[in-house]
Design a protein around this motif. Structure first.
Motif, PDB file in Angstrom:
ATOM      1  N   GLN A  82      24.501  32.318  31.456  1.00 19.28           N
ATOM      2  CA  GLN A  82      24.684  33.048  32.711  1.00 19.28           C
ATOM      3  C   GLN A  82      26.126  33.524  32.857  1.00 19.28           C
ATOM      4  O   GLN A  82      26.377  34.642  33.329  1.00 19.28           O
ATOM      5  N   ALA A  83      27.091  32.712  32.434  1.00 20.84           N
ATOM      6  CA  ALA A  83      28.493  33.139  32.460  1.00 20.84           C
ATOM      7  C   ALA A  83      28.716  34.282  31.470  1.00 20.84           C
ATOM      8  O   ALA A  83      29.438  35.243  31.775  1.00 20.84           O
ATOM      9  N   GLY A  84      28.099  34.206  30.308  1.00 20.58           N
ATOM     10  CA  GLY A  84      28.198  35.278  29.325  1.00 20.58           C
ATOM     11  C   GLY A  84      27.609  36.572  29.846  1.00 20.58           C
ATOM     12  O   GLY A  84      28.137  37.662  29.587  1.00 20.58           O
ATOM     13  N   GLU A  85      26.523  36.471  30.587  1.00 20.58           N
ATOM     14  CA  GLU A  85      25.904  37.664  31.164  1.00 20.58           C
ATOM     15  C   GLU A  85      26.855  38.335  32.151  1.00 20.58           C
ATOM     16  O   GLU A  85      27.029  39.561  32.142  1.00 20.58           O
ATOM     17  N   GLN A  86      27.491  37.545  33.002  1.00 27.65           N
ATOM     18  CA  GLN A  86      28.436  38.114  33.964  1.00 27.65           C
ATOM     19  C   GLN A  86      29.628  38.745  33.257  1.00 27.65           C
ATOM     20  O   GLN A  86      30.099  39.817  33.634  1.00 27.65           O
ATOM     21  N   TRP A  87      30.124  38.093  32.232  1.00 30.05           N
ATOM     22  CA  TRP A  87      31.249  38.626  31.477  1.00 30.05           C
ATOM     23  C   TRP A  87      30.868  39.960  30.830  1.00 30.05           C
ATOM     24  O   TRP A  87      31.625  40.922  30.879  1.00 30.05           O
ATOM     25  N   ALA A  88      29.678  40.014  30.237  1.00 28.66           N
ATOM     26  CA  ALA A  88      29.228  41.244  29.583  1.00 28.66           C
ATOM     27  C   ALA A  88      29.039  42.374  30.599  1.00 28.66           C
ATOM     28  O   ALA A  88      29.392  43.523  30.322  1.00 28.66           O
ATOM     29  N   ARG A  89      28.523  42.064  31.768  1.00 27.70           N
ATOM     30  CA  ARG A  89      28.340  43.100  32.797  1.00 27.70           C
ATOM     31  C   ARG A  89      29.682  43.627  33.286  1.00 27.70           C
ATOM     32  O   ARG A  89      29.845  44.828  33.501  1.00 27.70           O
ATOM     33  N   ARG A  90      30.639  42.736  33.479  1.00 26.88           N
ATOM     34  CA  ARG A  90      31.971  43.184  33.909  1.00 26.88           C
ATOM     35  C   ARG A  90      32.648  44.008  32.826  1.00 26.88           C
ATOM     36  O   ARG A  90      33.298  45.008  33.123  1.00 26.88           O
ATOM     37  N   LEU A  91      32.519  43.595  31.594  1.00 23.20           N
ATOM     38  CA  LEU A  91      33.102  44.350  30.495  1.00 23.20           C
ATOM     39  C   LEU A  91      32.469  45.737  30.403  1.00 23.20           C
ATOM     40  O   LEU A  91      33.169  46.744  30.237  1.00 23.20           O
ATOM     41  N   GLU A  92      31.148  45.797  30.542  1.00 20.89           N
ATOM     42  CA  GLU A  92      30.455  47.083  30.509  1.00 20.89           C
ATOM     43  C   GLU A  92      30.896  47.974  31.671  1.00 20.89           C
ATOM     44  O   GLU A  92      31.117  49.178  31.490  1.00 20.89           O
ATOM     45  N   ALA A  93      31.061  47.411  32.865  1.00 19.21           N
ATOM     46  CA  ALA A  93      31.500  48.193  34.016  1.00 19.21           C
ATOM     47  C   ALA A  93      32.911  48.743  33.796  1.00 19.21           C
ATOM     48  O   ALA A  93      33.194  49.895  34.137  1.00 19.21           O
ATOM     49  N   ASN A  94      33.795  47.933  33.209  1.00 25.32           N
ATOM     50  CA  ASN A  94      35.157  48.395  32.920  1.00 25.32           C
ATOM     51  C   ASN A  94      35.147  49.524  31.899  1.00 25.32           C
ATOM     52  O   ASN A  94      35.879  50.504  32.040  1.00 25.32           O
ATOM     53  N   ILE A  95      34.350  49.393  30.864  1.00 25.19           N
ATOM     54  CA  ILE A  95      34.272  50.436  29.836  1.00 25.19           C
ATOM     55  C   ILE A  95      33.717  51.727  30.431  1.00 25.19           C
ATOM     56  O   ILE A  95      34.229  52.821  30.155  1.00 25.19           O
ATOM     57  N   LEU A  96      32.673  51.629  31.254  1.00 28.38           N
ATOM     58  CA  LEU A  96      32.113  52.818  31.896  1.00 28.38           C
ATOM     59  C   LEU A  96      33.124  53.476  32.835  1.00 28.38           C
ATOM     60  O   LEU A  96      33.217  54.712  32.894  1.00 28.38           O
ATOM     61  N   GLN A  97      33.895  52.680  33.542  1.00 29.35           N
ATOM     62  CA  GLN A  97      34.915  53.221  34.436  1.00 29.35           C
ATOM     63  C   GLN A  97      36.003  53.939  33.636  1.00 29.35           C
ATOM     64  O   GLN A  97      36.429  55.031  34.001  1.00 29.35           O
TER      65      GLN A  97
END
Length: 187
Positions: free
Chosen positions: A149-164
């Protein structure tokens, strides 16, 4: 974080707390030389746990259901993140429930309420060891769920940063192209 993830995290954390309390007894049973006093302490602890009021057992089982519903609800989205992180978490959760139902409950029943003229003291001690090992396996599985679950949150934040960053770069490139077009029109 939504309600479904909160349901998963609270139920997993609750059970980790319960199992860490049990680990006080389990550690001495599994990882130290087993003495009569250690076996007696373990049998008394799990007898008390087994003979708890039905409301406590109902609370434990309902929190198990909340965690399961949270994981199934998170799978409803069905994107790559849900398939990997939530699918793996669901598999670990179901495996921990299977260990609890097939190992934990029968072993606890043998420890706390042995069948007269069938279960000996040695059977109780062996069931105590099996119960302790099952609890340790469940601790590892629940820890893996928290890590996923922590990995999922990290991956979502990383993806959001890359998209931004990509959107900012595209906007900057579009602004540069517009400025060049304007300067060509002026000439």
């Amino acid at each position: 974080m939504g309600y479904r993830q909160a349901a998963v995290l609270t139920s997993v954390s609750f059970f980790l707390g319960v199992l860490f309390i049990c680990l006080n007894v389990d550690y001495r049973i599994l990882f130290t030389p087993l003495t009569e006093g250690t076996a007696r302490d373990g049998i008394e602890f799990y007898t008390t746990f087994y003979n708890s009021p039905p409301a406590i057992k109902a609370l434990l089982h309902s929190i198990m259901g909340v965690g399961l519903l949270g994981l199934v609800g998170k799978l409803h989205k069905w994107d790559d993140s849900a398939m990997f992180f939530d699918g793996s978490s669901l598999a670990a959760y179901i495996f921990s429930l299977a260990v609890y139902l097939t190992v934990g409950i029968p072993a606890c029943r043998t420890v706390a309420d042995p069948v007269p003229n069938v279960d000996s003291r040695d059977d109780q001690v062996e069931a105590l060891r099996i119960l302790s090992a099952g609890n340790t396996i469940i601790i590892v599985l629940l820890g893996a769920i928290l890590a996923l679950q922590a990995g999922e949150q990290w991956a979502r934040r990383l993806e959001a940063n890359i998209l931004q960053q990509t959107a900012e770069e595209q906007q900057k490139a579009a602004t540069t192209v517009d400025a060049e077009t304007e300067s060509k029109k002026d000439k």
